[in-house]
Design an enzyme around this catalytic site. Structure first.
Site, PDB file in Angstrom:
ATOM      1  N   ASP A  83       0.866  -1.155   0.075  1.00 60.39           N
ATOM      2  CA  ASP A  83       0.111   0.005  -0.074  1.00 60.39           C
ATOM      3  C   ASP A  83       0.828   1.270  -0.002  1.00 60.39           C
ATOM      4  O   ASP A  83       1.980   1.290   0.648  1.00 60.39           O
ATOM      5  CB  ASP A  83      -0.842   0.146   1.350  1.00 60.39           C
ATOM      6  CG  ASP A  83      -1.666  -1.082   1.306  1.00 60.39           C
ATOM      7  OD1 ASP A  83      -2.016  -1.844   0.537  1.00 60.39           O
ATOM      8  OD2 ASP A  83      -1.811  -1.637   2.515  1.00 60.39           O
ATOM      9  N   ASP A  94       0.595   7.760   8.075  1.00 60.54           N
ATOM     10  CA  ASP A  94       0.919   6.051   8.284  1.00 60.54           C
ATOM     11  C   ASP A  94       2.090   6.186   9.163  1.00 60.54           C
ATOM     12  O   ASP A  94       2.289   5.763  10.182  1.00 60.54           O
ATOM     13  CB  ASP A  94       0.981   5.579   7.226  1.00 60.54           C
ATOM     14  CG  ASP A  94      -0.195   5.132   6.383  1.00 60.54           C
ATOM     15  OD1 ASP A  94      -1.339   4.747   7.061  1.00 60.54           O
ATOM     16  OD2 ASP A  94      -0.359   5.094   5.285  1.00 60.54           O
ATOM     17  N   GLU A 125       1.853  -2.858  10.833  1.00 63.62           N
ATOM     18  CA  GLU A 125       1.390  -3.183   9.563  1.00 63.62           C
ATOM     19  C   GLU A 125       2.227  -2.551   8.564  1.00 63.62           C
ATOM     20  O   GLU A 125       2.574  -2.699   7.511  1.00 63.62           O
ATOM     21  CB  GLU A 125      -0.147  -2.768   9.205  1.00 63.62           C
ATOM     22  CG  GLU A 125      -0.415  -3.240   8.088  1.00 63.62           C
ATOM     23  CD  GLU A 125      -1.500  -2.492   7.430  1.00 63.62           C
ATOM     24  OE1 GLU A 125      -2.732  -2.664   7.748  1.00 63.62           O
ATOM     25  OE2 GLU A 125      -1.183  -1.610   6.381  1.00 63.62           O
ATOM     26  N   GLU A 126       2.669  -1.417   9.110  1.00 61.45           N
ATOM     27  CA  GLU A 126       3.760  -0.683   8.159  1.00 61.45           C
ATOM     28  C   GLU A 126       5.316  -0.967   8.119  1.00 61.45           C
ATOM     29  O   GLU A 126       6.118  -0.465   7.627  1.00 61.45           O
ATOM     30  CB  GLU A 126       3.783   0.844   8.788  1.00 61.45           C
ATOM     31  CG  GLU A 126       2.387   1.524   9.053  1.00 61.45           C
ATOM     32  CD  GLU A 126       1.641   1.571   7.516  1.00 61.45           C
ATOM     33  OE1 GLU A 126       2.433   1.663   6.418  1.00 61.45           O
ATOM     34  OE2 GLU A 126       0.458   1.553   7.477  1.00 61.45           O
ATOM     35  N   ASP A 132      -2.009  -2.110  13.423  1.00 58.59           N
ATOM     36  CA  ASP A 132      -2.213  -1.254  12.099  1.00 58.59           C
ATOM     37  C   ASP A 132      -2.430   0.380  12.649  1.00 58.59           C
ATOM     38  O   ASP A 132      -3.584   0.531  13.177  1.00 58.59           O
ATOM     39  CB  ASP A 132      -3.548  -1.674  11.221  1.00 58.59           C
ATOM     40  CG  ASP A 132      -3.496  -0.995  10.023  1.00 58.59           C
ATOM     41  OD1 ASP A 132      -2.941   0.156   9.779  1.00 58.59           O
ATOM     42  OD2 ASP A 132      -4.386  -1.482   9.298  1.00 58.59           O
ATOM     43  N   LEU A 160      -2.791   3.257  11.325  1.00 58.44           N
ATOM     44  CA  LEU A 160      -3.913   4.181  10.835  1.00 58.44           C
ATOM     45  C   LEU A 160      -4.597   3.492   9.586  1.00 58.44           C
ATOM     46  O   LEU A 160      -4.045   3.529   8.418  1.00 58.44           O
ATOM     47  CB  LEU A 160      -3.177   5.436  10.421  1.00 58.44           C
ATOM     48  CG  LEU A 160      -4.159   6.510  10.304  1.00 58.44           C
ATOM     49  CD1 LEU A 160      -4.891   6.815  11.584  1.00 58.44           C
ATOM     50  CD2 LEU A 160      -3.348   7.871   9.840  1.00 58.44           C
ATOM     51  N   ASP A 161      -5.513   2.615   9.997  1.00 53.17           N
ATOM     52  CA  ASP A 161      -6.086   1.996   9.208  1.00 53.17           C
ATOM     53  C   ASP A 161      -7.185   2.610   8.235  1.00 53.17           C
ATOM     54  O   ASP A 161      -7.846   3.464   8.741  1.00 53.17           O
ATOM     55  CB  ASP A 161      -7.070   0.520   9.661  1.00 53.17           C
ATOM     56  CG  ASP A 161      -7.476  -0.140   8.562  1.00 53.17           C
ATOM     57  OD1 ASP A 161      -6.960  -1.090   7.922  1.00 53.17           O
ATOM     58  OD2 ASP A 161      -8.802  -0.155   8.291  1.00 53.17           O
ATOM     59  N   GLU A 217      -5.629  -6.689  11.629  1.00 53.63           N
ATOM     60  CA  GLU A 217      -7.101  -6.314  11.444  1.00 53.63           C
ATOM     61  C   GLU A 217      -7.969  -7.449  11.796  1.00 53.63           C
ATOM     62  O   GLU A 217      -9.068  -7.377  12.398  1.00 53.63           O
ATOM     63  CB  GLU A 217      -7.106  -5.901   9.789  1.00 53.63           C
ATOM     64  CG  GLU A 217      -6.174  -4.873   9.452  1.00 53.63           C
ATOM     65  CD  GLU A 217      -6.102  -4.369   8.134  1.00 53.63           C
ATOM     66  OE1 GLU A 217      -5.930  -5.308   7.274  1.00 53.63           O
ATOM     67  OE2 GLU A 217      -6.105  -3.480   7.582  1.00 53.63           O
TER      68      GLU A 217
HETATM   69  P1  AFP Z   1      -5.682   0.603   3.761  1.00 53.63           P
HETATM   70  O1  AFP Z   1      -5.122   0.109   4.966  1.00 53.63           O
HETATM   71  O2  AFP Z   1      -4.719   0.459   2.647  1.00 53.63           O
HETATM   72  O3  AFP Z   1      -5.980   2.058   3.732  1.00 53.63           O
HETATM   73  O4  AFP Z   1      -7.085  -0.371   3.266  1.00 53.63           O
HETATM   74  C1  AFP Z   1      -8.268  -0.168   4.144  1.00 53.63           C
HETATM   75  C2  AFP Z   1      -8.689  -1.335   4.465  1.00 53.63           C
HETATM   76  O5  AFP Z   1      -7.534  -1.921   4.732  1.00 53.63           O
HETATM   77  C3  AFP Z   1      -9.818  -1.378   5.370  1.00 53.63           C
HETATM   78  O6  AFP Z   1      -9.788  -0.510   6.308  1.00 53.63           O
HETATM   79  C4  AFP Z   1     -10.944  -1.866   4.447  1.00 53.63           C
HETATM   80  O7  AFP Z   1     -11.916  -2.292   4.965  1.00 53.63           O
HETATM   81  C5  AFP Z   1     -10.523  -2.428   3.185  1.00 53.63           C
HETATM   82  O8  AFP Z   1      -9.202  -1.885   3.210  1.00 53.63           O
HETATM   83  C6  AFP Z   1     -11.333  -1.720   2.006  1.00 53.63           C
HETATM   84  O9  AFP Z   1     -11.000  -2.286   0.858  1.00 53.63           O
HETATM   85  P2  AFP Z   1     -11.718  -2.346  -0.462  1.00 53.63           P
HETATM   86  O10 AFP Z   1     -11.604  -0.758  -1.045  1.00 53.63           O
HETATM   87  O11 AFP Z   1     -10.974  -3.225  -1.444  1.00 53.63           O
HETATM   88  O12 AFP Z   1     -12.926  -2.691  -0.221  1.00 53.63           O
END
Ligand code: AFP
Length: 282
Positions: A35, A41, A64-65, A83, A85-86, A227
């Protein structure tokens, strides 16, 4: 454990300030999962590492980072995976984001998680702590204190669905299952942030959040340690269920720190429906 939770409170207060005032643009880096990182982050990750480094009870941390785990105290009892900052890509559009923490003993297997905490940075900051029960706290920003609000429990059945992933890549039986929930009157609630999406379903009493395996991602997207296991723990302690389509998510053991798993979190009724559909497709 109390020291770890207190450290998480300090992290949450500092990360909340960073979200408000720091640069939200992209960093020139990718994390282990590929990502693109935003600067926040990295800032959030540094804050957590700094606060956890002061806690004697923590043996090891993994973010996660970062690619690898970091040893902290030889005599510490706990392994903490987080994680920082999810959903950080949602900051640009001013939607809610969160931090997720899984606290483990001995190893990062699902069976060894002993507590989970998440923080939602939304119109207000809330923290959910799952140990023997699931408790909701709200940040009083003036006092810099988290105030206990209530215990959280899932109903037997809800009316919300958060269906993750790219629909064109879903297996046909998965699409049919999600369509059937909507035909039964369920309402769509999906922001693309796991923390606010699962928080909404939990606070509104129940429903289903799914991030399935699909043609493009047979093992889903969401990472077990940071997560999937923490939210599986929260949902199970709140009286719900958390499965990978057939098995309890907390029975899984990752081979690598950043492994992902298909995941379904919800109240009893919706997860039984998932089990019914998925058992016929094996
Ligand atoms: P990031 O950690 O890359 O910001 O992604 C967010 C995430 O991990 C989680 O928070 C969401 O449920 C999921 O991704 C959303 O993913 P989609 O856009 O593929 O549905």
């Amino acid at each position: 454990m109390t020291d770890i939770i207190n450290a998480i409170k300090k992290c949450a207060i500092r990360i909340n300030e960073a979200i408000k005032y720091e640069d939200t643009s992209k960093a020139e880096s990718e994390n282990k999962s590929g990502d693109i990182q935003v600067k926040l982050d990295v800032i959030s990750d540094d804050i957590i590492e700094e606060e956890f480094s002061k806690v004697a009870d923590i043996k090891e941390i993994v973010s996660e980072e970062k690619e690898d785990a970091l040893k902290l105290n030889e005599n510490g009892k706990y392994f903490v995976a987080y994680d920082p900052l999810d959903g950080s890509s949602l900051i640009d559009v001013n939607l809610s984001v969160g931090s997720i923490f899984g606290i483990y003993k001995n190893s990062y297997d699902g069976a060894n998680i002993v507590a989970a905490v998440y923080v939602v940075y939304g119109p207000r900051v809330e923290m959910v702590v799952a140990r023997d029960v699931v408790e909701l706290f709200k940040l009083d920003e003036k006092k810099g204190e988290f105030i206990f609000q209530k215990e959280l429990k899932l109903n037997e059945k809800g009316n919300l669905v958060g269906p993750g992933g790219t629909q064109k890549e879903w297996y046909s039986f998965h699409k049919e299952m999600i369509d059937n929930f909507f035909k039964d009157g369920y309402r769509l609630r999906y922001s693309g942030g796991m923390v606010p999406d699962l928080h909404q379903i939990l606070l509104k009493g129940g429903g289903l959040f799914a991030y399935p395996g699909a043609n493009d991602k047979p093992n889903g997207k969401l990472r077990m340690l940071f997560e999937v296991f923490p939210f599986a723990y929260v949902y199970k302690i709140a009286g719900g269920l958390a499965i990978d389509g057939s098995d309890d998510l907390l029975s899984l053991s990752p081979k690598h720190l950043h492994d992902t798993a298909p995941c379904f979190f919800g109240s009893d009724y919706e997860i039984q429906k998932v089990l019914e559909v998925y058992s016929k497709r094996k």
